[in-house]
Design a protein around this motif. Structure first.
Motif, PDB file in Angstrom:
ATOM      1  N   PRO A   5       0.819  -1.204   0.000  1.00 16.10           N
ATOM      2  CA  PRO A   5       0.000   0.000   0.000  1.00 16.10           C
ATOM      3  C   PRO A   5       0.859   1.263   0.000  1.00 16.10           C
ATOM      4  O   PRO A   5       0.508   2.248  -0.634  1.00 16.10           O
ATOM      5  CB  PRO A   5      -0.816  -0.101   1.288  1.00 16.10           C
ATOM      6  CG  PRO A   5      -0.812  -1.539   1.626  1.00 16.10           C
ATOM      7  CD  PRO A   5       0.486  -2.084   1.105  1.00 16.10           C
ATOM      8  N   PHE A   6       1.989   1.226   0.679  1.00 18.90           N
ATOM      9  CA  PHE A   6       2.835   2.407   0.729  1.00 18.90           C
ATOM     10  C   PHE A   6       3.502   2.642  -0.617  1.00 18.90           C
ATOM     11  O   PHE A   6       3.661   3.776  -1.035  1.00 18.90           O
ATOM     12  CB  PHE A   6       3.881   2.274   1.844  1.00 18.90           C
ATOM     13  CG  PHE A   6       4.630   3.550   2.073  1.00 18.90           C
ATOM     14  CD1 PHE A   6       4.016   4.613   2.684  1.00 18.90           C
ATOM     15  CD2 PHE A   6       5.934   3.692   1.641  1.00 18.90           C
ATOM     16  CE1 PHE A   6       4.684   5.794   2.885  1.00 18.90           C
ATOM     17  CE2 PHE A   6       6.609   4.867   1.837  1.00 18.90           C
ATOM     18  CZ  PHE A   6       5.979   5.923   2.459  1.00 18.90           C
ATOM     19  N   VAL A   7       3.862   1.573  -1.329  1.00 17.11           N
ATOM     20  CA  VAL A   7       4.479   1.713  -2.642  1.00 17.11           C
ATOM     21  C   VAL A   7       3.474   2.334  -3.604  1.00 17.11           C
ATOM     22  O   VAL A   7       3.817   3.185  -4.413  1.00 17.11           O
ATOM     23  CB  VAL A   7       5.004   0.361  -3.157  1.00 17.11           C
ATOM     24  CG1 VAL A   7       5.459   0.462  -4.597  1.00 17.11           C
ATOM     25  CG2 VAL A   7       6.135  -0.126  -2.272  1.00 17.11           C
ATOM     26  N   LEU A  23      10.665   2.318  -5.593  1.00 15.07           N
ATOM     27  CA  LEU A  23      10.332   1.266  -4.647  1.00 15.07           C
ATOM     28  C   LEU A  23      10.828   1.735  -3.288  1.00 15.07           C
ATOM     29  O   LEU A  23      12.012   2.063  -3.137  1.00 15.07           O
ATOM     30  CB  LEU A  23      11.003  -0.059  -5.039  1.00 15.07           C
ATOM     31  CG  LEU A  23      10.771  -1.219  -4.068  1.00 15.07           C
ATOM     32  CD1 LEU A  23       9.302  -1.594  -4.030  1.00 15.07           C
ATOM     33  CD2 LEU A  23      11.616  -2.411  -4.450  1.00 15.07           C
ATOM     34  N   VAL A  24       9.927   1.810  -2.321  1.00 12.33           N
ATOM     35  CA  VAL A  24      10.263   2.291  -0.986  1.00 12.33           C
ATOM     36  C   VAL A  24      10.042   1.153  -0.002  1.00 12.33           C
ATOM     37  O   VAL A  24       8.968   0.565   0.058  1.00 12.33           O
ATOM     38  CB  VAL A  24       9.383   3.503  -0.598  1.00 12.33           C
ATOM     39  CG1 VAL A  24       9.723   3.977   0.797  1.00 12.33           C
ATOM     40  CG2 VAL A  24       9.562   4.620  -1.596  1.00 12.33           C
ATOM     41  N   LEU A  33      15.356   3.284  -0.685  1.00 16.60           N
ATOM     42  CA  LEU A  33      14.735   3.755  -1.919  1.00 16.60           C
ATOM     43  C   LEU A  33      15.410   3.091  -3.109  1.00 16.60           C
ATOM     44  O   LEU A  33      16.641   3.007  -3.159  1.00 16.60           O
ATOM     45  CB  LEU A  33      14.889   5.273  -2.047  1.00 16.60           C
ATOM     46  CG  LEU A  33      14.378   6.114  -0.891  1.00 16.60           C
ATOM     47  CD1 LEU A  33      14.819   7.552  -1.047  1.00 16.60           C
ATOM     48  CD2 LEU A  33      12.875   6.028  -0.813  1.00 16.60           C
ATOM     49  N   THR A  34      14.628   2.622  -4.061  1.00 16.74           N
ATOM     50  CA  THR A  34      15.169   2.052  -5.294  1.00 16.74           C
ATOM     51  C   THR A  34      14.691   2.917  -6.459  1.00 16.74           C
ATOM     52  O   THR A  34      13.493   3.094  -6.643  1.00 16.74           O
ATOM     53  CB  THR A  34      14.701   0.599  -5.480  1.00 16.74           C
ATOM     54  OG1 THR A  34      15.068  -0.154  -4.330  1.00 16.74           O
ATOM     55  CG2 THR A  34      15.350  -0.028  -6.696  1.00 16.74           C
ATOM     56  N   CYS A  35      15.635   3.427  -7.220  1.00 14.24           N
ATOM     57  CA  CYS A  35      15.337   4.303  -8.354  1.00 14.24           C
ATOM     58  C   CYS A  35      14.771   3.482  -9.510  1.00 14.24           C
ATOM     59  O   CYS A  35      15.212   2.360  -9.760  1.00 14.24           O
ATOM     60  CB  CYS A  35      16.613   5.025  -8.779  1.00 14.24           C
ATOM     61  SG  CYS A  35      16.353   6.243 -10.072  1.00 14.24           S
ATOM     62  N   TYR A  79      13.935  11.249 -12.207  1.00 15.53           N
ATOM     63  CA  TYR A  79      12.697  10.910 -11.504  1.00 15.53           C
ATOM     64  C   TYR A  79      12.705  11.616 -10.159  1.00 15.53           C
ATOM     65  O   TYR A  79      13.710  11.611  -9.451  1.00 15.53           O
ATOM     66  CB  TYR A  79      12.567   9.397 -11.292  1.00 15.53           C
ATOM     67  CG  TYR A  79      12.314   8.643 -12.564  1.00 15.53           C
ATOM     68  CD1 TYR A  79      11.020   8.499 -13.051  1.00 15.53           C
ATOM     69  CD2 TYR A  79      13.366   8.082 -13.275  1.00 15.53           C
ATOM     70  CE1 TYR A  79      10.793   7.811 -14.226  1.00 15.53           C
ATOM     71  CE2 TYR A  79      13.142   7.389 -14.448  1.00 15.53           C
ATOM     72  CZ  TYR A  79      11.849   7.260 -14.920  1.00 15.53           C
ATOM     73  OH  TYR A  79      11.617   6.577 -16.078  1.00 15.53           O
ATOM     74  N   GLU A  80      11.571  12.222  -9.810  1.00 17.84           N
ATOM     75  CA  GLU A  80      11.447  12.939  -8.544  1.00 17.84           C
ATOM     76  C   GLU A  80      10.319  12.349  -7.720  1.00 17.84           C
ATOM     77  O   GLU A  80       9.345  11.826  -8.271  1.00 17.84           O
ATOM     78  CB  GLU A  80      11.182  14.425  -8.793  1.00 17.84           C
ATOM     79  CG  GLU A  80      12.342  15.133  -9.451  1.00 17.84           C
ATOM     80  CD  GLU A  80      12.059  16.606  -9.673  1.00 17.84           C
ATOM     81  OE1 GLU A  80      10.877  17.001  -9.674  1.00 17.84           O
ATOM     82  OE2 GLU A  80      13.025  17.360  -9.858  1.00 17.84           O
ATOM     83  N   MET A  81      10.463  12.495  -6.403  1.00 20.56           N
ATOM     84  CA  MET A  81       9.449  11.978  -5.491  1.00 20.56           C
ATOM     85  C   MET A  81       9.446  12.823  -4.228  1.00 20.56           C
ATOM     86  O   MET A  81      10.496  13.297  -3.775  1.00 20.56           O
ATOM     87  CB  MET A  81       9.769  10.523  -5.127  1.00 20.56           C
ATOM     88  CG  MET A  81       8.866   9.954  -4.050  1.00 20.56           C
ATOM     89  SD  MET A  81       9.238   8.250  -3.598  1.00 20.56           S
ATOM     90  CE  MET A  81      10.791   8.424  -2.785  1.00 20.56           C
ATOM     91  N   TYR A  82       8.285  13.026  -3.649  1.00 21.82           N
ATOM     92  CA  TYR A  82       8.136  13.678  -2.349  1.00 21.82           C
ATOM     93  C   TYR A  82       7.945  12.557  -1.332  1.00 21.82           C
ATOM     94  O   TYR A  82       6.928  11.868  -1.338  1.00 21.82           O
ATOM     95  CB  TYR A  82       6.934  14.623  -2.365  1.00 21.82           C
ATOM     96  CG  TYR A  82       6.673  15.319  -1.059  1.00 21.82           C
ATOM     97  CD1 TYR A  82       5.612  14.917  -0.244  1.00 21.82           C
ATOM     98  CD2 TYR A  82       7.480  16.363  -0.634  1.00 21.82           C
ATOM     99  CE1 TYR A  82       5.356  15.556   0.942  1.00 21.82           C
ATOM    100  CE2 TYR A  82       7.232  17.007   0.558  1.00 21.82           C
ATOM    101  CZ  TYR A  82       6.173  16.605   1.338  1.00 21.82           C
ATOM    102  OH  TYR A  82       5.927  17.234   2.527  1.00 21.82           O
ATOM    103  N   LEU A  83       8.935  12.355  -0.477  1.00 17.61           N
ATOM    104  CA  LEU A  83       8.905  11.260   0.496  1.00 17.61           C
ATOM    105  C   LEU A  83       8.397  11.784   1.829  1.00 17.61           C
ATOM    106  O   LEU A  83       9.010  12.653   2.446  1.00 17.61           O
ATOM    107  CB  LEU A  83      10.304  10.655   0.668  1.00 17.61           C
ATOM    108  CG  LEU A  83      10.435   9.523   1.685  1.00 17.61           C
ATOM    109  CD1 LEU A  83       9.653   8.301   1.220  1.00 17.61           C
ATOM    110  CD2 LEU A  83      11.889   9.182   1.913  1.00 17.61           C
ATOM    111  N   ASN A  84       7.266  11.271   2.261  1.00 16.77           N
ATOM    112  CA  ASN A  84       6.691  11.636   3.558  1.00 16.77           C
ATOM    113  C   ASN A  84       6.410  10.330   4.294  1.00 16.77           C
ATOM    114  O   ASN A  84       5.271   9.881   4.379  1.00 16.77           O
ATOM    115  CB  ASN A  84       5.416  12.459   3.371  1.00 16.77           C
ATOM    116  CG  ASN A  84       4.913  13.041   4.670  1.00 16.77           C
ATOM    117  OD1 ASN A  84       5.575  12.946   5.692  1.00 16.77           O
ATOM    118  ND2 ASN A  84       3.739  13.651   4.629  1.00 16.77           N
TER     119      ASN A  84
END
Length: 171
Positions: A5-7, A23-24, A33-35, A79-84
């Motif tokens: 669910p988090f992925v 992939l978190v 973290l996997t790019c 690739y960008e991501m906002y990690l919370n």
């Protein structure tokens, strides 16, 4: 399997423009973290700061649960991501079956306590009215008022001479 669910949430945060996703993996306070890039030479940026790591996987040790912008790039792709991600040292993961079992057991115990209280309170009402020590409320109205104490009777018109000698004296 527990991070699925988090992925999916992370894939929503990445945005619809990319068809690949990060992939978190979270374990305690460690976030891995996997790019989505397949190249071996990957440049990681965490909150605008370049990381020394050049691999596809980037490990954040002792993550403090603060939101951070993460990006990975190689050559012309980025690739960008906002990690919370909320992390804690003593967390336990529960699957859906365990949570359902806990809630069901809690409801059954609560229902059992309610039934016991109902039956015990029902029996008490029956015993309280049949006991010899209790009296009906109607008796209270038939009872005469208590006899006043003669030491504290109010002064009546014909008895002023009894109290005449108790006048206040001027000094």
């Amino acid at each position: 399997p527990a991070q699925k669910p988090f992925v999916m949430l992370v894939s929503l945060l990445v945005g619809p423009s990319s068809n690949k996703e990060f992939l978190v993996e979270i374990s305690g306070t460690t976030v891995t973290l996997t790019c989505p890039l397949t190249e071996s030479d990957v440049v990681w940026y965490l909150a605008g700061t370049k990381s020394d790591n050049k691999e596809r996987k980037h490990v954040i040790e002792n993550h403090n649960s603060s939101p951070v912008n993460v990006s990975c790039s190689s050559a012309d792709k980025k690739y960008e991501m906002y990690l919370n991600a909320r992390v804690c040292a003593n967390c336990e993961e529960l699957d859906a079956l365990a949570v359902t079992g806990i809630i069901t057991a809690d409801l059954l115990i609560t229902l059992g306590v309610l039934i016991l209280v109902y039956y015990f309170s029902k029996d008490r009402k029956g015993r309280a009215s049949a006991s010899a020590g209790s009296r009906p409320r109607g008796q209270k109205m038939q009872r005469p008022p208590p006899v006043p104490n003669p030491d504290y009777e109010p002064i009546r018109k014909g008895q002023r001479e009894v109290y005449a000698g108790l006048e206040s004296r001027g000094f």
